[in-house]
Design a protein around this motif. Structure first.
Motif, PDB file in Angstrom:
ATOM      1  N   ILE A  54       3.782  19.709 -10.863  1.00  0.00           N
ATOM      2  CA  ILE A  54       4.980  20.339 -10.409  1.00  0.00           C
ATOM      3  C   ILE A  54       6.085  20.106 -11.869  1.00  0.00           C
ATOM      4  O   ILE A  54       6.137  18.894 -12.235  1.00  0.00           O
ATOM      5  N   GLU A  55       6.438  21.036 -12.369  1.00  0.00           N
ATOM      6  CA  GLU A  55       7.635  20.802 -13.414  1.00  0.00           C
ATOM      7  C   GLU A  55       8.986  20.331 -12.789  1.00  0.00           C
ATOM      8  O   GLU A  55      10.001  21.094 -12.560  1.00  0.00           O
ATOM      9  N   LEU A  56       8.818  19.204 -12.469  1.00  0.00           N
ATOM     10  CA  LEU A  56      10.172  18.504 -11.611  1.00  0.00           C
ATOM     11  C   LEU A  56      10.546  17.321 -12.800  1.00  0.00           C
ATOM     12  O   LEU A  56       9.836  16.570 -13.193  1.00  0.00           O
ATOM     13  N   LEU A  57      11.957  17.468 -13.038  1.00  0.00           N
ATOM     14  CA  LEU A  57      12.591  16.320 -13.634  1.00  0.00           C
ATOM     15  C   LEU A  57      12.502  14.877 -13.065  1.00  0.00           C
ATOM     16  O   LEU A  57      12.065  13.907 -13.810  1.00  0.00           O
ATOM     17  N   SER A  58      12.669  14.811 -11.972  1.00  0.00           N
ATOM     18  CA  SER A  58      12.582  13.636 -11.060  1.00  0.00           C
ATOM     19  C   SER A  58      12.277  13.959  -9.671  1.00  0.00           C
ATOM     20  O   SER A  58      12.442  15.012  -9.225  1.00  0.00           O
ATOM     21  N   ILE A  59      11.889  12.919  -8.862  1.00  0.00           N
ATOM     22  CA  ILE A  59      11.558  13.092  -7.430  1.00  0.00           C
ATOM     23  C   ILE A  59      12.580  11.811  -6.754  1.00  0.00           C
ATOM     24  O   ILE A  59      12.400  11.051  -7.169  1.00  0.00           O
ATOM     25  N   ASP A  60      13.280  12.706  -5.888  1.00  0.00           N
ATOM     26  CA  ASP A  60      14.331  12.026  -5.138  1.00  0.00           C
ATOM     27  C   ASP A  60      14.353  12.504  -3.801  1.00  0.00           C
ATOM     28  O   ASP A  60      13.561  13.562  -3.388  1.00  0.00           O
ATOM     29  N   LYS A  80       0.954  -1.295  -0.064  1.00  0.00           N
ATOM     30  CA  LYS A  80      -0.002  -0.143  -0.043  1.00  0.00           C
ATOM     31  C   LYS A  80       0.811   1.245   0.010  1.00  0.00           C
ATOM     32  O   LYS A  80       0.406   2.313  -0.681  1.00  0.00           O
ATOM     33  N   VAL A  81       1.955   1.270   0.628  1.00  0.00           N
ATOM     34  CA  VAL A  81       2.752   2.308   0.771  1.00  0.00           C
ATOM     35  C   VAL A  81       3.638   2.598  -0.402  1.00  0.00           C
ATOM     36  O   VAL A  81       3.629   3.795  -1.256  1.00  0.00           O
ATOM     37  N   ALA A  82       3.826   1.540  -0.995  1.00  0.00           N
ATOM     38  CA  ALA A  82       4.533   1.600  -2.492  1.00  0.00           C
ATOM     39  C   ALA A  82       3.620   2.169  -3.326  1.00  0.00           C
ATOM     40  O   ALA A  82       3.734   3.141  -4.441  1.00  0.00           O
ATOM     41  N   ASP A  83       2.414   1.615  -3.452  1.00  0.00           N
ATOM     42  CA  ASP A  83       1.431   2.147  -4.321  1.00  0.00           C
ATOM     43  C   ASP A  83       1.111   3.490  -4.008  1.00  0.00           C
ATOM     44  O   ASP A  83       0.851   4.184  -4.956  1.00  0.00           O
ATOM     45  N   PHE A  84       1.083   4.127  -2.758  1.00  0.00           N
ATOM     46  CA  PHE A  84       0.811   5.435  -2.433  1.00  0.00           C
ATOM     47  C   PHE A  84       1.830   6.130  -3.060  1.00  0.00           C
ATOM     48  O   PHE A  84       1.542   7.308  -3.838  1.00  0.00           O
ATOM     49  N   ASN A  85       3.085   5.931  -2.881  1.00  0.00           N
ATOM     50  CA  ASN A  85       4.190   6.606  -3.246  1.00  0.00           C
ATOM     51  C   ASN A  85       4.117   6.756  -4.862  1.00  0.00           C
ATOM     52  O   ASN A  85       4.386   7.996  -5.209  1.00  0.00           O
ATOM     53  N   THR A  86       4.122   5.491  -5.403  1.00  0.00           N
ATOM     54  CA  THR A  86       3.952   5.828  -7.138  1.00  0.00           C
ATOM     55  C   THR A  86       2.955   6.786  -7.550  1.00  0.00           C
ATOM     56  O   THR A  86       3.312   7.455  -8.247  1.00  0.00           O
ATOM     57  N   ARG A  87       1.629   6.516  -6.871  1.00  0.00           N
ATOM     58  CA  ARG A  87       0.496   7.482  -7.521  1.00  0.00           C
ATOM     59  C   ARG A  87       0.998   8.972  -6.989  1.00  0.00           C
ATOM     60  O   ARG A  87       0.411   9.783  -7.662  1.00  0.00           O
ATOM     61  N   PHE A  88       1.481   9.150  -5.620  1.00  0.00           N
ATOM     62  CA  PHE A  88       1.649  10.751  -5.095  1.00  0.00           C
ATOM     63  C   PHE A  88       2.692  11.112  -6.168  1.00  0.00           C
ATOM     64  O   PHE A  88       2.652  12.302  -6.414  1.00  0.00           O
TER      65      PHE A  88
END
Length: 90
Positions: free
Chosen positions: A22-28, A6-14
């Motif tokens: 937001i114009e971000l190239l990547s999220i880290d 569930k956490v992994a699914d939430f993170n992916t969707r978020f």
């Protein structure tokens, strides 16, 4: 479904919603530690992000989450959204 999935699914969707709004190239990690203004959120884009997250997760945010100044970092905002979404599962 396990909590980790569930956490992994939430993170992916978020992160997908973030990248669409937001114009971000990547999220880290460094992006998550950034304040909301640094990642390009202002009051208008913050409201648009909230609406997108409400639609994605089928939740309605409480008034306190609707105030951009209540969040020091993107990670803090993400954690608040995740708690709300997890509360809807019960």
């Amino acid at each position: 479904m396990s909590g980790e999935v569930k956490v992994a699914d939430f993170n992916t969707r978020f992160y997908e919603i973030l990248q669409k709004n937001i114009e971000l190239l990547s999220i880290d990690e460094s992006v998550l530690k950034s304040d909301l203004e640094t990642v390009g959120l202002n009051s208008i884009s913050f409201v648009k992000l909230i609406v997108a997250l409400e639609n994605e997760f089928d939740v309605e945010f409480e008034n306190e989450i609707l105030i951009i100044d209540h969040f020091a970092t993107l990670e803090q905002f993400k954690d608040s959204v995740q708690k709300l979404v997890e509360g809807q599962d019960h």
